[in-house]
Design a protein around this motif. Structure first.
Motif, PDB file in Angstrom:
ATOM      1  N   SER A  21       0.584  -0.715   0.254  1.00 24.07           N
ATOM      2  CA  SER A  21       0.455  -0.009  -0.330  1.00 24.07           C
ATOM      3  C   SER A  21       0.645   1.671  -0.286  1.00 24.07           C
ATOM      4  N   CYS A  22       0.580   2.192  -0.973  1.00 21.27           N
ATOM      5  CA  CYS A  22       1.312   3.671  -0.495  1.00 21.27           C
ATOM      6  C   CYS A  22      -0.147   4.803  -0.265  1.00 21.27           C
ATOM      7  N   VAL A  23       0.447   4.995   0.689  1.00 23.01           N
ATOM      8  CA  VAL A  23      -0.594   6.504   1.240  1.00 23.01           C
ATOM      9  C   VAL A  23      -0.030   8.016   1.598  1.00 23.01           C
ATOM     10  N   VAL A  24      -0.933   8.492   0.181  1.00 20.81           N
ATOM     11  CA  VAL A  24      -0.357  10.044  -0.405  1.00 20.81           C
ATOM     12  C   VAL A  24      -1.579  11.048   0.559  1.00 20.81           C
ATOM     13  N   TYR A  93      10.610  -1.443  -2.993  1.00 21.07           N
ATOM     14  CA  TYR A  93       9.672  -1.134  -3.794  1.00 21.07           C
ATOM     15  C   TYR A  93       9.660  -0.035  -3.296  1.00 21.07           C
ATOM     16  N   TYR A  94       9.420   1.004  -4.790  1.00 24.01           N
ATOM     17  CA  TYR A  94       8.716   2.154  -4.204  1.00 24.01           C
ATOM     18  C   TYR A  94       7.937   2.756  -4.629  1.00 24.01           C
ATOM     19  N   CYS A  95       6.499   3.376  -4.236  1.00 24.96           N
ATOM     20  CA  CYS A  95       5.548   4.153  -4.898  1.00 24.96           C
ATOM     21  C   CYS A  95       5.804   5.104  -5.554  1.00 24.96           C
ATOM     22  N   LYS A  96       5.770   5.610  -6.939  1.00 23.34           N
ATOM     23  CA  LYS A  96       5.584   6.753  -7.305  1.00 23.34           C
ATOM     24  C   LYS A  96       3.873   7.656  -7.379  1.00 23.34           C
ATOM     25  N   ALA A  97       3.788   9.195  -8.116  1.00 30.91           N
ATOM     26  CA  ALA A  97       3.049   9.356  -8.210  1.00 30.91           C
ATOM     27  C   ALA A  97       3.081  10.808  -8.508  1.00 30.91           C
ATOM     28  N   THR A  98       2.700  11.086 -10.029  1.00 29.60           N
ATOM     29  CA  THR A  98       2.637  12.571 -11.076  1.00 29.60           C
ATOM     30  C   THR A  98       1.298  13.359 -11.576  1.00 29.60           C
ATOM     31  N   PHE A  99       2.086  14.144 -11.483  1.00 24.60           N
ATOM     32  CA  PHE A  99       0.641  15.151 -11.775  1.00 24.60           C
ATOM     33  C   PHE A  99       1.338  16.085 -12.315  1.00 24.60           C
ATOM     34  N   ALA A 101       3.513  18.328 -14.675  1.00 21.45           N
ATOM     35  CA  ALA A 101       5.336  17.549 -14.391  1.00 21.45           C
ATOM     36  C   ALA A 101       5.944  17.509 -13.164  1.00 21.45           C
ATOM     37  N   MET A 102       5.257  16.762 -12.110  1.00 23.37           N
ATOM     38  CA  MET A 102       5.526  17.386 -10.565  1.00 23.37           C
ATOM     39  C   MET A 102       5.393  15.907 -10.017  1.00 23.37           C
ATOM     40  N   THR A 103       6.890  14.660  -9.836  1.00 24.39           N
ATOM     41  CA  THR A 103       7.059  13.932  -9.693  1.00 24.39           C
ATOM     42  C   THR A 103       7.136  12.771  -8.462  1.00 24.39           C
ATOM     43  N   TYR A 104       6.580  12.407  -7.229  1.00 21.80           N
ATOM     44  CA  TYR A 104       6.759  12.330  -6.462  1.00 21.80           C
ATOM     45  C   TYR A 104       7.373  10.935  -5.563  1.00 21.80           C
ATOM     46  N   TRP A 105       7.861  10.215  -5.344  1.00 20.94           N
ATOM     47  CA  TRP A 105       8.788   9.330  -4.663  1.00 20.94           C
ATOM     48  C   TRP A 105       8.245   9.002  -3.410  1.00 20.94           C
ATOM     49  N   GLY A 106       8.252   7.428  -3.319  1.00 21.02           N
ATOM     50  CA  GLY A 106       8.259   7.286  -1.337  1.00 21.02           C
ATOM     51  C   GLY A 106       9.600   6.615  -1.216  1.00 21.02           C
ATOM     52  N   GLN A 107      10.114   6.535   0.228  1.00 21.22           N
ATOM     53  CA  GLN A 107      10.922   5.626   0.784  1.00 21.22           C
ATOM     54  C   GLN A 107      10.658   4.626   0.890  1.00 21.22           C
TER      55      GLN A 107
END
Length: 115
Positions: A21-24, A93-99, A101-107
């Motif tokens: 699971s990956c919670v933002v 395993y890394y979670c990634k979210a994009t919006f 031009a912005m990209t976010y990664w988990g640890q």
């Protein structure tokens, strides 16, 4: 501040299952895409599965038929159901979210599959 926090990793025997699971937090934007990447020791980070809006899905060939990615927009969460795990699935395993031009990664969360 946007944060992605993964959970659900661990040690499992070959043939077993795990659900990541990956919670933002820190935002209520609806991400264009959310997904999972992984990085094994000595290897580059690679795509595992991505889910966009509607019916868009993309899986690495190596996990097709075994892994399923899903998202809950109300909870700003993305999941990865991993079945029939193999030792070669061992990685962080890394979670990634994009919006836009912005990209976010988990640890990252460690998944180890024993033979």
């Amino acid at each position: 501040q946007v944060q992605l926090v993964e959970s659900g990793g661990g040690l499992v025997q070959a043939g077993g299952s795990l659900r990541l699971s990956c919670v933002v937090s820190g935002t209520r934007i609806l991400f264009d895409s959310m997904g999972w990447y992984r990085q094994a020791p000595g290897k580059e980070r690679e795509l595992v599965a991505v889910i966009g809006h509607g019916t868009y899905l993309n899986y690495a060939d190596s996990v097709k038929g075994r892994f399923t990615v899903s998202r809950d927009n109300a909870k700003n969460t993305v999941y990865l159901q991993m079945n029939s795990l193999k030792p070669e699935d061992t990685a962080v395993y890394y979670c990634k979210a994009t919006f836009r031009a912005m990209t976010y990664w988990g640890q990252g969360t460690q998944v180890t599959v024993s033979s």
